[in-house]
Design a protein around this motif. Structure first.
Motif, PDB file in Angstrom:
ATOM      1  N   ARG A  14      13.154  -3.767 -22.230  1.00  0.00           N
ATOM      2  CA  ARG A  14      12.450  -4.949 -21.717  1.00  0.00           C
ATOM      3  C   ARG A  14      12.352  -6.126 -22.647  1.00  0.00           C
ATOM      4  N   ASN A  15      12.626  -7.349 -22.225  1.00  0.00           N
ATOM      5  CA  ASN A  15      12.673  -8.349 -23.259  1.00  0.00           C
ATOM      6  C   ASN A  15      13.985  -8.486 -23.749  1.00  0.00           C
ATOM      7  N   ASP A  65      18.074  -3.386 -27.340  1.00  0.00           N
ATOM      8  CA  ASP A  65      17.807  -5.005 -27.605  1.00  0.00           C
ATOM      9  C   ASP A  65      18.868  -6.028 -27.082  1.00  0.00           C
ATOM     10  N   ARG A  90      18.341  -8.746 -24.181  1.00  0.00           N
ATOM     11  CA  ARG A  90      19.653  -9.720 -23.783  1.00  0.00           C
ATOM     12  C   ARG A  90      20.947  -8.999 -23.587  1.00  0.00           C
ATOM     13  N   ASN A 129      12.627  -8.278 -17.068  1.00  0.00           N
ATOM     14  CA  ASN A 129      12.494  -9.429 -17.776  1.00  0.00           C
ATOM     15  C   ASN A 129      13.653  -9.231 -19.164  1.00  0.00           C
ATOM     16  N   TYR A 130      14.941  -9.422 -18.585  1.00  0.00           N
ATOM     17  CA  TYR A 130      15.926  -9.639 -19.678  1.00  0.00           C
ATOM     18  C   TYR A 130      16.620 -10.731 -19.425  1.00  0.00           C
ATOM     19  N   THR A 131      17.437 -11.096 -20.162  1.00  0.00           N
ATOM     20  CA  THR A 131      18.291 -12.420 -20.235  1.00  0.00           C
ATOM     21  C   THR A 131      19.833 -12.197 -20.401  1.00  0.00           C
ATOM     22  N   GLN A 166      16.526  -4.023 -34.925  1.00  0.00           N
ATOM     23  CA  GLN A 166      17.071  -3.868 -33.394  1.00  0.00           C
ATOM     24  C   GLN A 166      18.090  -3.006 -33.320  1.00  0.00           C
TER      25      GLN A 166
END
Length: 340
Positions: A247-248, A227, A250, A273-275, A158
């Motif tokens: 996308r996805n 990522d 963090r 769609n991220y955290t 990543q």
């Protein structure tokens, strides 16, 4: 070597830098004579040789560190030196050389001739490690581990973007990220700091002051984005970096060296769609902590991670050192308290 137990321990006297009021470190920090008694269970008492510094010292001096009350209290979150006293049942012995996190939350810091160190965080200093490396090792790498392994795990292959990558926090995340197999993009604000990041293993470097951060990240990642963002900085730089999160992805919220946290837009998080994950390296169970510190010690002994020592200060310069942590140079600032 026999252990010095609570019943037999003498008191140790020496000097310690204490914050006596909130304000300018050069005016609010004073050198005081102190006495250290027997360490409580879960602690060891060390004669300090070196202590690591960082931006939290600035926050403490300004009254902006949320985990501490009012002065007076000691400063310095980490230290290294020789054990002079242990409680009964300790896994350590008097005379051993260790590094670890101090009891700064209890008012006992590392900018002192003696310091209480949390036994659960204590590591025997590897033979190849210098005093300066030992004094600046624990906080940065324990925080990086919390961010990159416990809270927002980065996987091999990543892409990891590290903000403030030449600083005391970012430079440890850079190294640990590489050790975990990530491709690391280091973001810093000068050519000197970029070269520092490259020397510590960064795959790519970006100058956020002179480069178009969004364009450079798109170029490096072929438009995919990153990522994981490791963010000890906050503010506008982190907000700009968020435009490049995959996308996805963090973002790990480590600190706010800029003075303000990164502004988060919940609708943007939803649509892309991220955290966002908060990271505070608080101790877990003794078993979990032993595993973590054992892994970090192993990586250090292998040479996979090393304290990125920057400027080394003398003990009498602690107030000036803390004042300079608002805009430090590359690497980890370390205070030399005493020699062997």
């Amino acid at each position: 070597m026999p252990q010095l137990t609570v019943e037999r321990v003498q008191k140790f006297s020496g000097r310690a830098w204490r914050l006596v009021k909130f304000g300018d470190p050069k005016e609010a920090i004073e050198l005081r004579e102190m006495t250290w008694g027997a360490p409580s269970p879960g602690q060891v008492l060390i004669r300090v040789r070196t202590a690591g510094a960082g931006f939290p010292d600035v926050m403490m001096a300004a009254g902006q560190f949320p985990l501490l009350g009012d002065p007076p209290f000691g400063l310095g979150e980490e230290a290294a030196g020789e054990i002079v006293a242990v409680p009964p049942g300790s896994r350590f012995a008097v005379g051993e050389q260790v590094m670890g996190i101090t009891e700064f939350l209890e008012g006992w810091g590392g900018y002192a001739e003696y310091a209480y160190v949390r036994e659960g965080s204590a590591i025997r200093i590897p033979a190849a490690m210098t005093d300066e490396q030992a004094g600046g090792f624990p906080i940065g790498f324990r925080t990086a581990y919390a961010g990159l392994v416990e809270r927002a795990p980065v996987e091999a292959g990543q892409t990891l973007l590290v903000l403030g990558a030449a600083g005391s926090s970012g430079s440890t995340a850079l190294q640990l990220g590489k050790a975990l197999g990530a491709t690391v993009i280091a973001v810093a604000g000068s050519q000197e700091k970029l070269e520092f990041c490259t020397s510590h293993g960064a795959d790519h470097v970006v100058n956020y002051r002179t480069d178009d951060l969004t364009a450079r990240i798109a170029e490096i990642t072929d438009g995919r984005g990153v990522d994981l963002i490791y963010d000890p900085v906050g503010g506008e730089t982190a907000a700009t970096a968020l435009k490049s999160i995959a996308r996805n992805g963090r973002i790990a919220l480590i600190g706010l060296a800029s003075g303000t946290p990164v502004p988060l837009d919940s609708m943007d998080m939803l649509l892309r769609n991220y955290t966002a994950v908060g990271v505070l390296a608080t101790p877990g169970s003794p078993e979990a902590e032993a595993t973590i510190w054992g892994r970090l010690a192993e990586l250090a002994e292998q040479g996979a991670i090393t304290t990125p020592v920057g400027k080394v200060y003398e003990f009498q310069d602690v107030p000036q050192m803390i004042a300079e942590q608002t805009a430090p140079g590359a690497g980890k600032s370390v205070v030399r308290v005493a020699s062997k």
